[in-house]
Design an enzyme around this catalytic site. Structure first.
Site, short mmCIF file in Angstrom:
data_model
loop_
_atom_site.label_atom_id
_atom_site.label_comp_id
_atom_site.label_asym_id
_atom_site.label_seq_id
_atom_site.Cartn_x
_atom_site.Cartn_y
_atom_site.Cartn_z
N ASN A 11 0.83 -1.21 0.00
CA ASN A 11 0.00 0.00 0.00
C ASN A 11 0.87 1.27 0.00
O ASN A 11 1.48 1.62 1.01
CB ASN A 11 -0.90 -0.05 1.25
CG ASN A 11 -1.91 1.06 1.29
OD1 ASN A 11 -1.64 2.19 0.87
ND2 ASN A 11 -3.09 0.76 1.81
N LYS A 14 0.14 3.95 2.67
CA LYS A 14 0.66 3.63 4.00
C LYS A 14 2.14 3.94 4.07
O LYS A 14 2.61 4.52 5.03
CB LYS A 14 0.43 2.13 4.31
CG LYS A 14 -0.93 1.84 4.90
CD LYS A 14 -1.24 0.35 5.04
CE LYS A 14 -0.31 -0.42 5.93
NZ LYS A 14 -0.86 -1.79 6.22
N ASP A 67 -0.11 -3.61 10.41
CA ASP A 67 -1.44 -4.12 10.12
C ASP A 67 -2.45 -3.22 10.80
O ASP A 67 -2.30 -2.87 11.98
CB ASP A 67 -1.57 -5.57 10.61
CG ASP A 67 -2.53 -6.34 9.72
OD1 ASP A 67 -2.43 -6.18 8.49
OD2 ASP A 67 -3.40 -7.04 10.25
N GLY A 144 -8.49 4.34 1.58
CA GLY A 144 -9.25 3.38 2.39
C GLY A 144 -10.50 3.98 3.02
O GLY A 144 -11.32 4.60 2.34
N TYR A 145 -10.58 3.82 4.34
CA TYR A 145 -11.77 4.27 5.06
C TYR A 145 -11.73 5.76 5.43
O TYR A 145 -12.61 6.24 6.14
CB TYR A 145 -11.95 3.44 6.33
CG TYR A 145 -12.23 1.97 6.07
CD1 TYR A 145 -13.51 1.54 5.77
CD2 TYR A 145 -11.21 1.02 6.11
CE1 TYR A 145 -13.77 0.20 5.52
CE2 TYR A 145 -11.45 -0.32 5.86
CZ TYR A 145 -12.74 -0.73 5.56
OH TYR A 145 -13.00 -2.05 5.31
N LYS A 166 -4.07 14.61 9.44
CA LYS A 166 -4.15 13.17 9.72
C LYS A 166 -2.83 12.65 10.30
O LYS A 166 -2.82 11.92 11.29
CB LYS A 166 -4.51 12.40 8.44
CG LYS A 166 -4.59 10.90 8.67
CD LYS A 166 -4.86 10.10 7.42
CE LYS A 166 -4.79 8.62 7.72
NZ LYS A 166 -4.84 7.78 6.54
#
Ligand code: ITT
Length: 194
Positions: A11, A14, A67, A144-145, A166
């Site tokens: 990702n 990330k 994770d 993502g979310y 963020k």
């Protein structure tokens, strides 16, 4: 004495967030772009540890894996460790549908960073951010979310708040900061003993 630390993730977002967080703390992260074989487990910690160790042994490098999970209280913690699968299958729409008519929209993101060395050493670090799930997706930034997660003490989603904000409060920030504190201290101790 110091060895490069590789972040094994498929990702890109990330990696970029983690790179930004760690570079401010003096650690330059390298990207090992691979798709991990993840064990099936209800525990993020177990999944992260096993992946990090396996990759460290296979590559001979110092490895971090991370994770994450989004835990929604009204759904008893779902999707939690299955967040990636749920995102790829029912997606944001599906998650919002499960919450239709639900007033209690409390949720949290959890990140577990596992650091492993080829000699079998492994250690994990956690970060969490509390918040709520929005009524509809909002905002363009992040991944993502992010469009449906509103962090505590804000009224905008992560995707509306943008990466700068963020990265100062996220689950990822907290987990990588914990890792960095330990890592920097452990390198100092090693250097002193030489
Ligand atoms: P790797 O396992 O290859 O690192 P991944 O995208 O599968 O990448 P995770 O399993 O850790 O990563 O993430 C679980 C899900 O949660 C996945 O769908 C992500 O998009 C999402 N997610 C993780 N961190 C997030 C964040 O900061 N904001 C929004 N969604 C996030």
């Amino acid at each position: 004495m110091s060895m490069d630390v590789y972040f094994a993730t498929s990702n890109r977002n990330k990696f970029l967030e983690a790179y930004e967080i760690l570079s401010k703390l003096g650690i330059i992260l390298k990207w090992l772009r691979i798709t991990k074989v993840e064990i099936q487990s209800d525990l993020l910690d177990e999944i992260a540890k096993k992946s990090a160790l396996e990759i460290a042994k296979r590559t001979g490098k110092h490895i971090v894996v991370e994770d994450d999970g989004l835990f929604i209280e009204a759904l008893n913690g779902f999707p939690g460790p299955y967040s990636s699968f749920v995102y790829r299958t029912i997606g944001l729409k599906g998650v919002l549908k499960l919450l239709e008519g639900v007033e209690d929209r409390v949720a949290y993101f959890k990140s577990v960073v596992a650091y492993a060395e080829p000699n079998g050493f492994v250690k994990t670090f956690e970060g969490r951010i509390d918040g709520t799930i929005s009524l509809e997706p909002r905002g363009e930034e992040g991944f993502g979310y992010d469009p449906i997660f509103i962090p505590e003490s804000y009224n905008k989603t992560f995707a509306e708040l943008g990466l700068k904000i963020k990265n100062t409060i996220s689950h990822r920030r907290r987990a990588f900061e914990n890792f960095a504190k330990w890592y920097i201290e452990s390198r100092r101790t090693i250097q002193k003993s030489f």
